[in-house]
Scaffold this active site. Sequence first.
Site, PDB file in Angstrom:
ATOM      1  N   GLY A  69     -58.120 -32.914-105.940  1.00 41.66           N
ATOM      2  CA  GLY A  69     -59.147 -32.884-106.976  1.00 41.66           C
ATOM      3  C   GLY A  69     -58.642 -32.563-108.362  1.00 41.66           C
ATOM      4  N   ALA A  70     -57.341 -32.317-108.522  1.00 40.33           N
ATOM      5  CA  ALA A  70     -56.824 -31.974-109.852  1.00 40.33           C
ATOM      6  C   ALA A  70     -57.005 -33.139-110.817  1.00 40.33           C
ATOM      7  CB  ALA A  70     -55.360 -31.584-109.753  1.00 40.33           C
ATOM      8  N   GLY A  71     -56.727 -34.356-110.359  1.00 40.74           N
ATOM      9  CA  GLY A  71     -56.913 -35.524-111.222  1.00 40.74           C
ATOM     10  C   GLY A  71     -58.364 -35.774-111.576  1.00 40.74           C
ATOM     11  N   ASP A  72     -59.255 -35.418-110.674  1.00 40.47           N
ATOM     12  CA  ASP A  72     -60.685 -35.568-110.942  1.00 40.47           C
ATOM     13  C   ASP A  72     -61.133 -34.591-112.020  1.00 40.47           C
ATOM     14  OD1 ASP A  72     -60.313 -37.182-108.720  1.00 40.47           O
ATOM     15  OD2 ASP A  72     -61.251 -35.772-107.344  1.00 40.47           O
TER      16      ASP A  72
END
Length: 295
Positions: free
Chosen positions: A224-227
């Site tokens: 979820g870091a890219g989100d």
Amino acid sequence: MTAGFTVVGGVNHDEILTLSGDPGPDGTTDILAVHQAPGGHAANTAVVLARLGHQPCLVGAVGSDQAGERLLAHLAAEGVDTGWMQVVPGAATGRAVIVNAPSLHHMMLHRAANDALTPSFPDSRVMVVFDPPPAVLPQAVAAGQTVVVNPGGRIAAAHRALADRRGGIVLVANRTEWAQLGDAAADGYAAVVVTLGAEGCRVHDADGWSAVPAVPAVEVDATGAGDAFTAGLAAGLGAGLPLRTAAGLGALLGALAVEAPGATGLPGGAELARAVSERADPAAAEFLLGGLQCS
């Protein structure tokens, strides 16, 4: 009526496996932990925008099953507008199995209902399109004033589908995805942001390429870091912040996301406000804190 933020794309149920070591051929690796949570790139991005004080509209598809019902309830509880969500009769809700090992982060994805998404979108001030079926891309980007597209692993198909619209798009990709196109492809877009994990990101606009540093973080789970990065970038651009400042905002939210387990482990409310005041650059902190105080 024009929506503020609309996010279009994937909605999944995530199963996150933490391994004791890197898996190899014909071997056995112990699973240290199993974490199940709502997920999907678009859904995660919408949740982060909601925690920043916005009321995003999510356009995606789930199956007519219990997993889909649970996801819709979770999104509504987070403050996401699910009125444009589509329920596909007879289809299964998308599912992702995510493997976290010492030197490996890998996702296996069953798109299921996600690929049945039909093009129906509200007109929006900021449109974020994240890993959608390529067929819906042209209609989705046409419905936004500021448009951020993160096509994920489908970047080559998205690049072709957007041939006539690239000049109005901020394209986001990680380094592996961007390698499919190469730096020469950046010239057709309004801007390009290439995320580099712990090394920050590279941004390209009319002034060429430049680097934006990462925000230091103690990694617990990169899911979820890219989100979270995409949500921060979109929020900043929607507020009129310069590209580098908006990318720095994305870097901060990405750092906060990796410090907690799950795709939406980013804190909200007072905890998020405290982290922002301590770790954001002044321009990003002023913008974020203003939104959080109004939420």
